[in-house]
Design an enzyme around this catalytic site. Sequence first.
Site, PDB file in Angstrom:
ATOM      1  N   MET A  30       0.842  -1.204   0.000  1.00  0.00           N
ATOM      2  CA  MET A  30       0.000   0.000   0.000  1.00  0.00           C
ATOM      3  C   MET A  30       0.875   1.251   0.000  1.00  0.00           C
ATOM      4  O   MET A  30       0.363   2.359   0.233  1.00  0.00           O
ATOM      5  CB  MET A  30      -0.944  -0.006   1.197  1.00  0.00           C
ATOM      6  CG  MET A  30      -1.891  -1.211   1.159  1.00  0.00           C
ATOM      7  SD  MET A  30      -3.395  -0.979   2.102  1.00  0.00           S
ATOM      8  CE  MET A  30      -2.747  -0.786   3.739  1.00  0.00           C
ATOM      9  N   GLY A  31       2.181   1.079  -0.241  1.00  0.00           N
ATOM     10  CA  GLY A  31       3.069   2.236  -0.357  1.00  0.00           C
ATOM     11  C   GLY A  31       3.502   2.810   0.981  1.00  0.00           C
ATOM     12  O   GLY A  31       3.342   2.194   2.028  1.00  0.00           O
ATOM     13  N   HIS A  37       9.222  -2.952   3.651  1.00  0.00           N
ATOM     14  CA  HIS A  37       8.877  -3.069   2.225  1.00  0.00           C
ATOM     15  C   HIS A  37      10.140  -3.302   1.390  1.00  0.00           C
ATOM     16  O   HIS A  37      10.166  -4.137   0.490  1.00  0.00           O
ATOM     17  CB  HIS A  37       8.225  -1.778   1.718  1.00  0.00           C
ATOM     18  CG  HIS A  37       6.913  -1.441   2.359  1.00  0.00           C
ATOM     19  ND1 HIS A  37       6.744  -0.351   3.170  1.00  0.00           N
ATOM     20  CD2 HIS A  37       5.700  -2.051   2.302  1.00  0.00           C
ATOM     21  CE1 HIS A  37       5.483  -0.280   3.576  1.00  0.00           C
ATOM     22  NE2 HIS A  37       4.835  -1.305   3.068  1.00  0.00           N
TER      23      HIS A  37
END
Length: 286
Positions: A30-31, A37
């Site tokens: 989802m950034g 990440h």
Amino acid sequence: MLICHTIKEIRDFVRQARSRGLTVGFVPTMGYFHEGHLTLMRRAKEACDVVVVSIFVNPLQFGPREDYDRYPRDLDRDVSLAREVGVDAIFHPSVEEMYPPGFATHVDVEGLTECLCGLSRPGHFRGVATVVTKLFNIVRPDRAFFGQKDAQQALVIRRMVEDLNMDLEIVTVPTVREEDGLAMSSRNVYLSPEERRAATVLPRSLQAARRAYESGERDAGRLVELVRGMIAAEPRAVIDYVEIRSIPDLKPVSRLDGPALLALAVRFGSTRLIDNLVLGSPDGVL
Ligand code: AMP
């Protein structure tokens, strides 16, 4: 690095890579990237020839009173971080691209979505399973990478891939933590300085449970009480759940004879944080 906004663009990119015999790794996100990440992307890079990362804040997995609107977003920063890691393509679709008018199909994984975060976030895993299915169908990766931080999500995705005969491998990557042990999360930016300090009780309580387990404690109730007691002593913490469940079925357990997940969700102000510990698995991963 290619940045795609449409399904057609990313499909063309992947099709070309495949036609050259290259393997495709995929990291759905989802950034608002952090080291967690980026670690997934590095793992994908090591394991696959070409890496695709999706950035999509999926409205379907947020409840009506949750943080969809205020969820942190910073595409420019994400793009430059992904570029540094060597990501080959970013897929950043609009909500309309993913859910055009008339959209009506959902994926429901039963059983293991009916506990832990599934209880406090009704519809959440239906939204996750639906968007991940769509993304897998769009990108058609050989391997997809998920963080153990969201352990229930990783187990739900594995179940779905097996049940629906999806032709890819799911790789789970250990949780990346801040120096003081707090699990990295895009939501950590919501915490006030006081809440941020208080939140270190989560990794401390999990470490205490790990030590107790390593000293021979196998009673799930006592391990849960140890964690609950430590968190309850922190005035800013409001416990949503602390539970131990079996891996991979997430059934309740009273004694730890096989691999088990100690999972927790705790609120600090309006921010809900999750964390977990895998017990009884040789390498501590799911
Ligand atoms: P999100 O953007 O929060 O949907 O997360 C995208 C992916 O990154 C999911 O597979 C998460 O489990 C994973 N992830 C998030 N935080 C961490 C972390 N601290 N360590 C490892 N993986 C993470």
